[in-house]
Every structure is written in C-alpha cells, then in structure tokens.
Design a protein around this motif. Structure first.
Motif, mmCIF file in Angstrom:
data_model
loop_
_atom_site.group_PDB
_atom_site.id
_atom_site.type_symbol
_atom_site.label_atom_id
_atom_site.label_comp_id
_atom_site.label_asym_id
_atom_site.label_seq_id
_atom_site.Cartn_x
_atom_site.Cartn_y
_atom_site.Cartn_z
ATOM 1 N N LEU A 145 18.526 -71.469 34.289
ATOM 2 C CA LEU A 145 19.175 -71.454 32.974
ATOM 3 C C LEU A 145 18.672 -72.602 32.084
ATOM 4 O O LEU A 145 18.471 -72.439 30.885
ATOM 5 N N GLU A 161 20.571 -68.637 38.429
ATOM 6 C CA GLU A 161 21.199 -69.518 37.450
ATOM 7 C C GLU A 161 20.498 -70.878 37.381
ATOM 8 O O GLU A 161 20.576 -71.581 36.377
ATOM 9 N N HIS A 200 21.208 -64.544 34.120
ATOM 10 C CA HIS A 200 21.105 -65.608 35.134
ATOM 11 C C HIS A 200 22.215 -65.391 36.149
ATOM 12 O O HIS A 200 23.390 -65.552 35.819
ATOM 13 N N ARG A 224 26.798 -64.510 30.270
ATOM 14 C CA ARG A 224 27.409 -65.669 29.620
ATOM 15 C C ARG A 224 27.502 -65.557 28.102
ATOM 16 O O ARG A 224 27.988 -66.460 27.434
ATOM 17 N N LYS A 261 30.131 -63.675 37.660
ATOM 18 C CA LYS A 261 29.667 -64.926 37.049
ATOM 19 C C LYS A 261 29.848 -66.126 37.971
ATOM 20 O O LYS A 261 29.091 -67.089 37.925
ATOM 21 N N SER A 299 24.600 -65.795 39.460
ATOM 22 C CA SER A 299 25.245 -66.958 40.076
ATOM 23 C C SER A 299 24.561 -67.336 41.389
ATOM 24 O O SER A 299 23.893 -66.518 42.014
#
Ligand code: GLU
Length: 452
Positions: free
Chosen positions: A203, A200, A225, A156, A292, A227
């Motif tokens: 996060l 994730e 992180h 990200r 992602k 998905s």
C-alpha cells in the motif's frame, strides 16, 4: 474492457502462503471475469533473485493448477523498455539523472540521523543541467510539490496522499536496472493491467506508482490491497505458526485444492461455507467479499480442510496422485474408499496402503514377537474357518468373524489384534473388517500361513 491481472512474484526465496494467496486471488478474479492472468517475474534485485526460486515458483504454481495466460515474463529481459520510459521522463523534465555518489548520500543520511531528522534526498541534481562524463548516476523521479496523489482501493475506498511526503525516488539504479516501483508501473502500463490485486504491505508503494502513471498520462488500474495473514498470536505469519512453504505442504500430503480452498477462505468468504470445489470458487469469487481485517492462519483448520477434500476425491484421481501400485488380488476400489475416509492427508493414505503393495509384507520383529504362540494357534484355526466360510461381502465377513469368536469363546480383540498385525504389519490400520474386505480370502489365508 476485458480484465487483465498479474501475479508478480520476486524469485528471492521459497513460495510462501501469503504470496500464493495473492496468486490465487488473481487467478480466481481472472476466471470469474473471463479475463487474463499474466505471470510476471520481478527479478530486478540482482543479488537476491535466483534461478532455483524461479523454478520453484513455476513448479509450485503448476502443481497447484494455477495456470496463467501470458508469461512467465522476466523483468530482467525488459531492461530496454524501462530505459526507454526513463529517457522519455527525463526528456519531458519529469525525471533527472542524479550523480550524487553513494558516499555522499551516506553522509547525508548520517547527518540526518545525528540531527534526529528523517532523511530526505535534498534534490541536489534536480535542477542541474550539466552531465559529468564517466560518472555513475541513478535516475530519479521529479516528484511534484504539494500535489494530491489519489487512487482508489476497492477495499479501502479513495486514498489520497500529499506528494510532499514523497521523496525524489530512484527509478533506475546505476547498473541500469529499474527499481521495483518503476518496473512495476511500467509493466502494469505496458501489459494493460486493469486490476492490481496484491498484499497490503505494498500500500505504501502505490502513491509512487500512481505518480509514474500520472507522469506518463496513463490510466490508473483499480487497486485491491488484501489484508495480511497473521499467526494466532496476531504477529506476522511465520514457520512458528506452522506456516511453511507450499513445497513443504505438498510434501506433507496436502492436496492442491485444499491449499487453494483454505487460502482463499483466509480473507474471503461466501456465507459460512468452508469447503469449495475449484469450479465453485471460480464462479463465486468477488473482490467485494474480501475481508479488510487481517486473516488468522490456523494449521488445524487447514488440516481439516485437507481431510475434507481427501474424502471427496474420486478414487481414479486419488490413485494417480498416490503414484503407487497395489497387488492384483487387492480390491483397489474398496481399499481407497475405506482408507481415504480415515486419512487426513495423502501421505497417511500412502502409509495405510503399504500392506496392499506387496504379497510378502515386512513385519517389524518386535511387533511379530508380540503375537504369542496361543494367538498364532487362534489365527491358524481362524484361517481354516474363514477359508470354509469364504465370505464375499463385508456383512458376511462380520458374521463369520463373530461366529468364530462365539465358537471359541473369544473376545474381539483376542482375534483382531494379532490378525491385524499379521495382515498389515501394523497396529494401527483400518478396521479389521475393512482389512479383510480389501485383501480378500485368498491373501488373508496366505498371510496367516506365512506367519503362523
Ligand atoms: N514483486 C512484488 C512482491 O513479490 C510484487 C508486488 C506487486 O504485486 O506489485 O511482493
């Protein structure tokens, strides 16, 4: 700098697909980079952590072949370390003891709710110097005001959040146990973790952990992180989507490599390739190729991946996994080669090989009664014919079978159907020529004699 990663499960239930995928990514990343994988057991939730769950984690990872280089290290064995760091932060004015009682906190929470506000701990003890004796306390982190908390996520990019959005969060609970965010960052520091690869869903925890790294003036690891895994209907993955624990996939006859292959592909890709050997994954895995967007779990594809690996498994390894022994006259090589080609999982192979495990097979009464008198007579004739022909290869078997059909003016199924029942005790089994080839002339004759 040599790579050090960790897999840090909480022993609070069965090992599920998402958690195992995180383990696999860490494992592959460490192998690819010639680094080390540390297995850390995050058991600081005293109520929910169990020994059974710990044992399940260890046995499932071992069965999968995901081996770690250090550990298992249990956080509950390291309380003095968290305590030492909490004291250090207190002495440096970066954390403080908070004596607010649970009742007091609950009242504040209720008040916030009534006023339609988000509850924030109002820093009651942040600047007090007194230390009431004999009163329980927690240790809170003194979150700095209006500071940009920054870290890099490989998927990200740079993430930045203002510290004003973060409470003075608890780092040590009143029973002396650390909270997840504190124990995780202290361990990542102490264990020299260079890369944190996790779901994730964590996060939102990362800024708090970064605050702790910064307060202790330590390098921040590189975060990845990954998905989430969703069901086909794009909701959180659950049993409803066929996603059960690793143990249940093991029980259903999935191979470790099928699980590793499928879960890796769920969120990572290498062109269009679907089937990978473990060594290939260790060689090819890179963070750059992680996806992602959320991955979608598809049980049918998972089964397909499993059946593809079953076909590739060497017979010598397959027989060990099956943990069965076949009667001496059976041609084991042929039996495994034929059967694995047609089976989707280990349990199906085991079922299909039942007719090779004992001399006297058990035939269900209804099935046996479905073989008519006329058919029994055909089988007896076939037995004599077959004995004389004594075919050795599958081609010779086909030839003598067809010759017999022609001689007696029979259709294929008039012989194949009752013969299959007598030879295997089942209506669905490998092709009839394959059965004959596996069993050899001697057993074929014996079985026909036994029942006809
Ligand atoms: N114990 C956490 C979990 O099971 C691990 C989180 C992390 O990897 O930092 O979700």
């Amino acid at each position: 700098m040599s790579i050090r990663v960790r897999f840090a499960p909480s022993p609070t239930g069965s090992l599920h697909l998402g958690v195992v995928r995180t383990a696999i990514f860490n494992y592959l990343f460490s192998k690819k980079n010639k680094g080390k994988l540390i297995l850390r057991i995050e058991d600081t939730d005293k109520e929910r952590s169990t020994n059974d769950s710990f044992n399940e984690i260890i046995s499932n990872l071992s069965w999968l072949g995901i081996d770690w280089d250090e550990g298992p290290i249990k956080q509950s064995d390291r309380l003095d370390i968290y305590d030492k760091f909490a004291s250090l932060l207190i002495s440096e004015g970066k954390a403080y003891r908070c004596y607010a009682s649970q009742d007091e906190i609950n009242l504040l929470k209720e008040k916030a709710k009534l006023e339609n506000k988000i509850y924030r701990y109002p820093r009651i003890w942040r600047d007090k110097t007194e230390r009431p004796s004999n009163q329980e306390y927690v240790v809170r982190f003194k979150t700095p005001d209006n500071e940009e908390v920054e870290f890099k996520d490989s998927l990200r990019g740079k993430i930045s959040i203002n510290s004003s959005n973060i409470d003075d969060f608890i780092i040590l609970k009143s029973d002396g146990f650390p909270t997840y965010n504190f124990a995780s960052s202290i361990d990542d520091i102490e264990m020299g973790i260079t890369n944190v690869i996790r779901g994730e869903d964590h996060l939102s925890n990362t800024p708090k952990q970064v605050l702790i790294f910064n307060a202790l003036k330590k390098n921040i690891p590189e975060f990845t992180h990954v998905s989430m895994i969703l069901g086909k209907d794009k909701t959180k993955l659950s049993k409803r989507h066929g996603a059960e624990s690793i143990q249940s996939f093991k029980d259903k006859g999935f191979l470790p490599i099928s699980i590793i292959n499928y879960l890796t592909r769920l969120g990572w890709s290498h062109g269009d390739q679907e089937i990978f050997a473990l060594d290939e994954l260790k060689e090819l895995f890179t963070i750059d190729n992680l996806n992602k967007s959320p991955a979608v779990f598809d049980i049918e594809k998972f089964k397909w991946v499993n059946s593809s690996h079953i076909k590739n498994i060497p017979n010598s390894e397959l027989i060990k996994r099956l943990d069965i022994s076949l009667i001496p006259d059976v041609d084991v090589e042929k039996a495994l080669t034929y059967i694995k080609e047609k089976s989707g999982d280990i349990n199906q192979i085991r079922d299909s090989l039942k007719f090779c495990e004992t001399h006297k097979i058990l035939i269900n009464e209804d099935l046996l009664n479905s073989v008519t008198k006329d058919q029994k007579e055909i089988l007896s004739n076939f037995s004599n014919f077959y004995n004389n022909a004594s075919p050795k290869t599958v081609e010779q078997i086909k030839d003598s079978f067809n010759e017999f059909l022609n001689l007696h003016n029979l259709k294929m199924k008039e012989l194949a159907f009752p013969l299959r029942i007598i030879l295997t005790g089942s209506k669905k089994s490998p092709g009839i020529f394959e059965i004959l080839d596996i069993l050899g002339v001697k057993i074929v004759i014996e079985r026909i004699k036994e029942y006809c």
